[in-house]
Write an enzyme that holds these catalytic residues in place. Structure first.
Site: not given
Length: 326
Positions: A70, A101, A203, A225
């Site tokens: 990335q 980000c 979530d 994540g």
């Protein structure tokens, strides 16, 4: 189509997380069933003009494939040049463009989620990289800068037209950072419209979350994540649950301690910038994350904050295992 989406596969990605998803942590998650990996993000300019340290941040092992690198930046030309160098040097399975980000130090450079305020520029960066390399290009975004500028549908159409082969969407805005709930309605709307695979992020923390999303959402895969940061076993549990409908037994406390020690050893073997092979002070935060929900975790984390060497950690782990072994 990217091969990990072929034949109806539903890949589980480990989300790239700065200062955490290094080669050692990815190894733990791969062993537990994570399908696709992405490196921590790296600045395009660092790869072009920086030293070896920038390249170490995108190291990976062959067994971690399919593996993406990335990259972030604001210049289509510099991003394309960085992508060419990535392709030539490390030969990843895909190159991922970070447009999500929310950190100010990134958005202040007109990169990361700042690009969501300039969809046309985001598209130009995507097109420039697609034209510069033979490696598949993917994009990761948030749904928008704030709740008044949700641009994920527009950005999705633009990056698909620019040649991106997949799109990952975190269902929060830049301004939300990691607060509130992910907006899966937006993710689902984009996934239903696009022809390229859309990977949903936000979530996803339990086996039942995955089953519910698979039943309700048109996304082609999921990205996990923060839930994996303290519990990499989640990938294995999800795979088992999808196959059998049953949640497997969680790892025992002694097994978790063995993993924490092994993680420390992996970190020492892969982090070359630290000269003392016995000093673990720099990895304390990483180790503490793996104590999540363990008995007495608050006291355990406080103790880890006092440990200096690998030898001390080994002794502490041995004492904890003795206490918890039947």
């Amino acid at each position: 189509m990217l091969p990990w989406f072929a034949d109806g596969a539903y890949p589980l990605y480990l989300a790239p997380m700065a200062r955490f998803t290094d080669v050692a942590f990815r190894q733990l998650c791969k062993e537990q069933g994570a399908d696709v990996m992405v490196t921590e993000f790296v600045m395009a300019d660092s790869l072009i003009s920086g030293g070896e340290e920038s390249w170490r941040s995108v190291d990976f092992t062959e067994e971690q494939r399919p593996m993406g690198v990335q990259v972030f930046g604001s210049s289509p030309e510099r991003m394309a040049e960085a992508a060419r160098r990535i392709e030539a040097r490390v030969r990843p399975d895909f190159i991922d463009i970070n447009c999500g980000c929310p950190a100010d130090k990134v958005t202040d450079q007109a990169a990361g989620s700042s690009l969501l305020r300039e969809p046309d520029k985001l598209a130009k960066i995507t097109e420039a990289i697609v034209q510069a390399v033979h490696t598949p290009v993917t994009v990761k975004i948030r749904i928008g800068w704030d709740e008044d500028s949700v641009v994920a549908p527009e950005v999705g159409r633009l990056v698909e037209s620019a040649g991106a082969q997949a799109l990952a969407i975190h269902g929060r805005t830049k301004m939300q950072r990691y607060s509130g709930k992910a907006d899966w309605k937006v993710i689902n709307a984009v996934a239903a419209e696009l022809s390229i695979p859309v990977v949903g992020n936000g979530d996803v923390s339990t086996c039942k979350d995955v089953v519910r999303i698979r039943e309700e959402s048109p996304v082609s895969g999921l990205m996990i994540g923060r839930a994996a940061m303290g519990y990499p076993w989640l990938f294995k549990e999800i795979k088992h649950y999808l196959a059998t409908g049953e949640i497997p037994e969680a790892p025992t406390i002694p097994e978790r301690w063995s993993t924490i020690l092994r993680f420390a050893e992996l970190l020492l073997s892969t982090q070359f910038k630290h000269k003392d092979p016995n000093d673990i002070r720099w990895m304390r935060a990483k180790l503490k994350a793996l104590t999540k929900d363990m008995p007495g975790s608050r006291k355990v984390r406080a103790k880890i904050d006092t440990i200096v060497s690998l030898d001390e950690l080994k002794a502490f782990v041995a004492s904890k295992q003795e206490l918890t072994t039947p």
